[in-house]
Design a protein around this motif. Structure first.
Motif, PDB file in Angstrom:
ATOM      1  N   GLU A 128     -50.989 -27.748  14.351  1.00  9.86           N
ATOM      2  CA  GLU A 128     -51.611 -26.423  14.361  1.00  9.86           C
ATOM      3  C   GLU A 128     -52.972 -26.460  13.695  1.00  9.86           C
ATOM      4  O   GLU A 128     -53.922 -25.832  14.162  1.00  9.86           O
ATOM      5  N   CYS A 129     -53.084 -27.200  12.588  1.00 12.01           N
ATOM      6  CA  CYS A 129     -54.369 -27.297  11.896  1.00 12.01           C
ATOM      7  C   CYS A 129     -55.391 -28.000  12.778  1.00 12.01           C
ATOM      8  O   CYS A 129     -56.554 -27.593  12.846  1.00 12.01           O
ATOM      9  N   ALA A 132     -56.559 -25.555  15.243  1.00  6.13           N
ATOM     10  CA  ALA A 132     -57.417 -24.567  14.582  1.00  6.13           C
ATOM     11  C   ALA A 132     -58.831 -25.107  14.409  1.00  6.13           C
ATOM     12  O   ALA A 132     -59.817 -24.396  14.631  1.00  6.13           O
ATOM     13  N   TYR A 225     -55.211 -19.967   8.121  1.00  5.02           N
ATOM     14  CA  TYR A 225     -56.246 -20.767   8.770  1.00  5.02           C
ATOM     15  C   TYR A 225     -55.676 -21.702   9.835  1.00  5.02           C
ATOM     16  O   TYR A 225     -56.371 -22.084  10.767  1.00  5.02           O
ATOM     17  N   ARG A 226     -54.409 -22.054   9.733  1.00 12.72           N
ATOM     18  CA  ARG A 226     -53.799 -22.897  10.754  1.00 12.72           C
ATOM     19  C   ARG A 226     -53.556 -22.157  12.064  1.00 12.72           C
ATOM     20  O   ARG A 226     -53.239 -22.774  13.069  1.00 12.72           O
ATOM     21  N   ARG A 227     -53.740 -20.849  12.036  1.00  5.77           N
ATOM     22  CA  ARG A 227     -53.529 -20.045  13.251  1.00  5.77           C
ATOM     23  C   ARG A 227     -54.830 -19.458  13.773  1.00  5.77           C
ATOM     24  O   ARG A 227     -54.821 -18.491  14.533  1.00  5.77           O
ATOM     25  N   SER A 228     -55.944 -20.043  13.404  1.00  8.43           N
ATOM     26  CA  SER A 228     -57.258 -19.518  13.797  1.00  8.43           C
ATOM     27  C   SER A 228     -57.378 -19.359  15.307  1.00  8.43           C
ATOM     28  O   SER A 228     -57.993 -18.410  15.803  1.00  8.43           O
ATOM     29  N   GLN A 229     -56.779 -20.293  16.045  1.00  7.96           N
ATOM     30  CA  GLN A 229     -56.898 -20.286  17.498  1.00  7.96           C
ATOM     31  C   GLN A 229     -56.137 -19.140  18.160  1.00  7.96           C
ATOM     32  O   GLN A 229     -56.309 -18.889  19.353  1.00  7.96           O
TER      33      GLN A 229
END
Length: 233
Positions: A128-129, A132, A225-229
């Motif tokens: 996930e990071c 992101a 921040y790991r879900r920014s996308q």
């Protein structure tokens, strides 16, 4: 050694000549106090395929390693390095007229970041990071005209879409990141650097030199921040 031209046609059509590594480092050494800060912001308005911004990222990641080392320890904490490295890569911005340069620049930045991420975080790596970071790069390195402040099409002609940049900050004592979107035009108005579009510095991209005046933003998001996308493409 990095090639300074890709073809004579590109030099003729676009004036494309890349800065050599020695000159890149000499120029960045002049602002070393900023390149050694994880969160200092840099904008390269003619980034090409990334000679400047990749070296900036390398320097920032070294600073991120140091910030991730706890007292009386010798190695960075993986999760803290991950966070600091996201701050580092999210603080770098670039614009270029040619889409192939933009794609190459994003990939070079990701590869540099990912190599350090794998080396330090090892078994704690998050896919996930990684996604992101790719998304952040898609918003920070854009295909456009830094003089007209507009996105361009495949023929390098201005479209009706203004360039929009995101400011990424981690103001909370956790993994939440705050994203604010600004038009490039608004940022240039607030920064008052229209007369010198070639400046590459972090001083006033999202506020004045004293940090007192913030341009008007288009929208704001707060998320891990790991879900920014997952937010506001």
């Amino acid at each position: 050694m990095t090639k300074q031209i890709k073809s004579k046609e590109r030099v003729s059509d676009h004036g494309e000549v890349f800065t050599a590594e020695r000159e890149v480092n000499a120029m960045l050494d002049l602002v070393k106090q900023e390149t050694d800060r994880v969160d200092s912001r840099f904008l390269e308005p003619a980034c090409g395929d990334g000679n400047f911004v990749t070296e900036i990222l390398r320097r920032k990641l070294e600073a991120a390693k140091k910030r991730a080392i706890p007292p009386r320890k010798k190695k960075p904490l993986p999760l803290e390095f991950e966070k600091q490295s996201v701050i580092a890569i999210a603080s770098i911005y670039g614009v270029d007229l040619l889409n192939d340069n933009v794609i190459t620049c994003r990939n070079r930045l990701f590869d540099i970041w990912n190599a350090e991420y794998e080396a330090i975080c090892k078994g704690e790596i998050s896919e996930e990071c990684r996604e992101a970071v790719r998304f952040i790069l898609s918003r920070n390195i854009v295909c456009g005209n830094a003089l007209t402040l507009m996105c361009v099409d495949d023929e390098q002609n201005d479209t009706d879409m203004p360039i929009v940049f995101s400011e990424w900050t981690i103001p909370f004592n956790d993994t939440r990141i705050q994203r604010k979107d600004y038009s490039f035009e608004e940022l240039m108005r607030g920064a008052n650097i229209e007369d010198d579009i070639r400046r590459t510095a972090q001083m006033s991209l999202f506020a004045d030199e004293k940090g007192e005046v913030e341009p008007s933003f288009l929208q704001q998001y707060i998320f891990d921040y790991r879900r920014s996308q997952d937010y506001g493409r």
